[in-house]
Scaffold this motif. Structure first.
Motif, short mmCIF file in Angstrom:
data_model
loop_
_atom_site.label_atom_id
_atom_site.label_comp_id
_atom_site.label_asym_id
_atom_site.label_seq_id
_atom_site.Cartn_x
_atom_site.Cartn_y
_atom_site.Cartn_z
N LEU A 1 -25.86 10.23 42.50
CA LEU A 1 -25.98 11.12 41.34
C LEU A 1 -24.61 11.38 40.72
CD1 LEU A 1 -28.64 13.74 42.49
CD2 LEU A 1 -28.90 11.93 40.78
N GLY A 2 -23.57 11.44 41.56
CA GLY A 2 -22.22 11.62 41.05
C GLY A 2 -21.80 10.47 40.16
N VAL A 3 -22.14 9.24 40.57
CA VAL A 3 -21.84 8.07 39.75
C VAL A 3 -22.69 8.06 38.48
CG1 VAL A 3 -21.88 5.54 39.66
CG2 VAL A 3 -21.14 6.71 41.76
N ALA A 4 -23.98 8.37 38.64
CA ALA A 4 -24.91 8.31 37.51
C ALA A 4 -24.51 9.27 36.39
CB ALA A 4 -26.33 8.61 37.98
N ALA A 5 -23.95 10.43 36.75
CA ALA A 5 -23.56 11.42 35.75
C ALA A 5 -22.52 10.86 34.78
CB ALA A 5 -23.02 12.67 36.42
N LEU A 6 -21.71 9.92 35.26
CA LEU A 6 -20.66 9.35 34.43
C LEU A 6 -21.20 8.31 33.46
CD1 LEU A 6 -18.03 8.88 37.28
CD2 LEU A 6 -18.25 10.81 35.71
N GLY A 7 -22.45 7.88 33.67
CA GLY A 7 -23.03 6.87 32.79
C GLY A 7 -23.79 7.43 31.61
N VAL A 8 -23.76 8.76 31.43
CA VAL A 8 -24.53 9.38 30.36
C VAL A 8 -23.77 9.40 29.03
CG1 VAL A 8 -25.67 11.50 29.60
CG2 VAL A 8 -25.86 10.76 31.98
N LEU A 9 -22.51 9.82 29.08
CA LEU A 9 -21.74 10.00 27.83
C LEU A 9 -21.53 8.71 27.03
CD1 LEU A 9 -19.05 12.73 28.62
CD2 LEU A 9 -21.07 12.89 27.17
N PRO A 10 -21.45 7.53 27.67
CA PRO A 10 -21.34 6.32 26.84
C PRO A 10 -22.46 6.16 25.82
CG PRO A 10 -20.73 5.81 29.09
CD PRO A 10 -21.24 7.22 29.09
N ALA B 1 -28.04 0.90 42.68
CA ALA B 1 -27.83 -0.12 43.72
C ALA B 1 -27.18 0.48 44.95
CB ALA B 1 -26.98 -1.26 43.17
N GLY B 2 -26.19 1.36 44.75
CA GLY B 2 -25.53 2.00 45.88
C GLY B 2 -26.47 2.86 46.69
N ALA B 3 -27.36 3.58 45.98
CA ALA B 3 -28.30 4.47 46.67
C ALA B 3 -29.33 3.68 47.48
CB ALA B 3 -29.02 5.36 45.66
N ASN B 4 -29.60 2.45 47.07
CA ASN B 4 -30.63 1.66 47.73
C ASN B 4 -30.07 0.54 48.62
OD1 ASN B 4 -33.46 2.51 46.52
ND2 ASN B 4 -31.98 2.58 44.83
N GLY B 5 -28.75 0.52 48.79
CA GLY B 5 -28.15 -0.42 49.72
C GLY B 5 -28.05 -1.85 49.24
N PHE B 6 -28.11 -2.07 47.92
CA PHE B 6 -27.98 -3.42 47.38
C PHE B 6 -26.52 -3.69 47.02
CE2 PHE B 6 -32.42 -2.27 45.86
CZ PHE B 6 -33.05 -2.91 46.93
N GLY C 1 -25.04 16.44 47.42
CA GLY C 1 -24.90 15.58 48.59
C GLY C 1 -25.19 14.13 48.30
N SER C 2 -25.35 13.79 47.01
CA SER C 2 -25.69 12.42 46.63
C SER C 2 -24.55 11.79 45.84
CB SER C 2 -26.97 12.42 45.78
OG SER C 2 -27.19 11.13 45.23
N ASP C 3 -23.93 10.76 46.43
CA ASP C 3 -22.88 10.05 45.72
C ASP C 3 -23.45 9.29 44.53
OD1 ASP C 3 -19.99 9.22 45.71
OD2 ASP C 3 -20.90 7.23 45.84
N LEU D 1 -16.04 16.11 37.74
CA LEU D 1 -17.49 16.17 37.53
C LEU D 1 -18.21 15.44 38.65
CD1 LEU D 1 -20.01 16.77 35.79
CD2 LEU D 1 -19.54 14.62 34.57
N ARG D 2 -17.70 14.28 38.99
CA ARG D 2 -18.33 13.51 40.07
C ARG D 2 -18.24 14.26 41.39
NH1 ARG D 2 -17.50 7.11 41.52
NH2 ARG D 2 -18.27 7.19 43.66
N ALA D 3 -17.06 14.81 41.71
CA ALA D 3 -16.90 15.54 42.96
C ALA D 3 -17.81 16.77 43.01
CB ALA D 3 -15.43 15.96 43.14
N TRP D 4 -17.94 17.47 41.88
CA TRP D 4 -18.79 18.66 41.83
C TRP D 4 -20.25 18.31 42.06
CZ3 TRP D 4 -22.64 20.13 38.26
CH2 TRP D 4 -23.12 21.45 38.44
N ILE D 5 -20.72 17.24 41.43
CA ILE D 5 -22.12 16.84 41.58
C ILE D 5 -22.40 16.36 43.00
CG2 ILE D 5 -23.86 15.16 40.85
CD1 ILE D 5 -22.77 15.40 38.04
N VAL D 6 -21.47 15.59 43.56
CA VAL D 6 -21.65 15.13 44.94
C VAL D 6 -21.67 16.32 45.89
CG1 VAL D 6 -20.60 13.83 46.82
CG2 VAL D 6 -20.65 12.85 44.52
N GLY D 7 -20.77 17.29 45.68
CA GLY D 7 -20.75 18.47 46.53
C GLY D 7 -22.00 19.31 46.41
#
Length: 460
Positions: free
Chosen positions: A414-423, A340-345, A410-412, A401-407
């Motif tokens: 993807l940084g958020v999405a990475a945190l949704g895998v381990l659950p 939703a964040g990536a698509n402006g919703f 360049g995609s915030d 992890l989020r900061a590394w992926i965003v850096g």
């Protein structure tokens, strides 16, 4: 112990119900208040992220490292703190923890740059180490297993209450401070909220009671029945659980639940540390009271999640199912918020964040019902400390992890999405708890026939 059927009678005794009711009314409000201010002081740094970057030149990488280094210090000092709690008593030790972490938190108002920020985050981890597992141990000493998830759920209400009340409070303090000439908004936030912890620590020393046998608010029959029920539980814990500090730290069961808790904390702090800035980005507004109010919405919904799960996850099978389902929904909704964040919703993103928070808040009470079912004494101090300290390293991994992926990308999003895998991995691990056949499981079955304890007495 006593004749068959006596343990079952004690578990369903009106005297025990009266003792539990009195203990919950006396102890739980103070426990919730302690963790409200602890969670607030642990996470309010999210409201200062943008201001610290502008006013003190703290980079995104340094912020992420400082946010996470808290958990490294916390992990190192957690087990020693638990053992000291056993020595000095919960009342004095929990009060000491609150007072010292409050003073450190208030000192964040004097941050000058990256070094002082990281040092203070480390000190905050050292001073707060032992609070959460200390409370878990404290509740395990006071409340029988069949009541414990409900008490853990009440305890976990501190997280949504902290953010529901603390988010608008932090935003308002920042707004007020920014209108003054003598202090910045983020400095006022840290100073006021740190001193709240000091006040809470002083109050805890007078309100908490170390054990049922020291409680003046219980009569002698209530003390006796509560003591006997807890003794029944310790009998079955001794059958399945490790004995002593080193045995607990080598226990495969302890490490298994540590892995589950680590996955949970990745989700919790991956969302919490960046929630204000994520909401700010979705709304297109600077962090202030408006963002604070919207940030409070997920935590308000989480209150009902904690209550509902605590009420319905009664038996072992239900806890396992609830835990697995909630881990799956946590992962799905975190991934949804990234999309939703990536698509402006914006509205859809806030809904997904709200559902993610409601999901992971319901998992905590379930997770802690397992270690407390087979750990007691010094093994509990070490085992619960190990689960919480290493599990909480998820709070270090998540922001970095989020900061590394965003850096790197360049995609915030993807940084958020990475945190949704381990659950999703945690959901599998939760289902795997079916292979742990604990004698203490009999104490978690609210609707099963009386079972025989190892000493020949009965329970339900």
């Amino acid at each position: 112990m006593s004749d068959a059927g006596t343990a079952h009678d004690r578990l369903h005794s009106p005297v025990l119900a009266s003792a539990v009711s009195k203990a919950s009314r006396r102890l739980m409000p103070m426990i919730v208040i302690l963790y409200v201010v602890a969670f607030l002081d642990r996470t309010n740094v999210g409201f200062a992220e943008q201001a610290l970057e502008v006013d003190r030149g703290i980079s995104a990488a340094a912020y992420a490292f400082g946010a996470g280094v808290f958990f490294v210090a916390y992990a190192i000092f957690e087990i020693p703190s638990n053992l000291l709690l056993q020595r000095f008593g919960a009342k004095a030790w929990l009060a000491r923890i609150a007072i010292t972490w409050g003073l450190v938190s208030a000192c964040f108002a004097f941050v000058q740059g990256e070094t002082s920020f990281i040092v203070l985050r480390c000190l905050l981890g050292i001073t707060e180490a032992g609070l959460f597992p200390g409370i878990i141990m404290f509740l395990a000493e006071w409340f029988p297993n069949r009541e414990r998830v409900r008490m853990f759920a009440i305890f976990y209400l501190a997280q949504p209450f902290s953010q529901m009340i603390g988010s608008p409070l932090s935003g308002a303090l920042i707004s007020i401070g920014n209108r003054t000439d003598w202090v910045t908004g983020w400095q006022m936030m840290f100073a006021v909220e740190g001193l709240l912890a000091v006040v809470a620590g002083i109050a805890a020393f007078f309100f908490l009671v170390n054990s049922p046998q020291e409680a003046t608010f219980l009569d002698e029959d209530e003390k006796r029945v509560l003591r006997d029920v807890m003794t029944d539980e310790n009998v079955v814990k001794d059958v399945d659980g490790p004995s002593g500090v080193w045995a607990a730290m080598r226990s495969g069961k302890v490490w298994y639940f540590t892995a589950i808790y680590f996955c949970l904390q990745i989700a919790v702090y991956g969302v919490t540390f960046f929630l204000p800035s994520q909401v700010s980005g979705l709304l297109g507004q600077d962090v202030g009271w408006q963002v604070g109010l919207v940030t409070a919405i997920p935590w308000f919904v989480g209150i009902f999640s904690c209550y509902y799960v605590g009420k319905h996850a009664v038996t072992v099978a239900r806890r396992r199912t609830w835990g697995a389902v909630l881990f799956v929904t946590t992962g799905v909704f975190i991934l949804g918020s990234a999309w939703a964040g990536a698509n402006g919703f914006a509205l859809v993103g806030i809904v997904f964040i709200t559902l993610a928070v409601a999901s992971f808040l319901g998992i905590g009470p379930i997770t802690w019902s397992y270690p407390t079912a087979f750990l007691s004494g010094t093994a509990a101090a070490a085992g619960i400390g190990l689960v919480n300290s290493l599990g909480n390293l998820g709070g270090f991994v998540a922001p970095n992890l989020r900061a590394w992926i965003v850096g790197a990308t360049g995609s915030d999003a993807l940084g958020v999405a990475a945190l949704g895998v381990l659950p999703f991995l945690a959901a599998v691990l939760m289902l795997g708890t079916a292979r742990f056949r604990l004698s203490a499981d009999t104490l978690l079955q609210a609707d099963q026939a009386p079972q025989e304890l190892p000493d020949g007495s009965a329970t339900r």
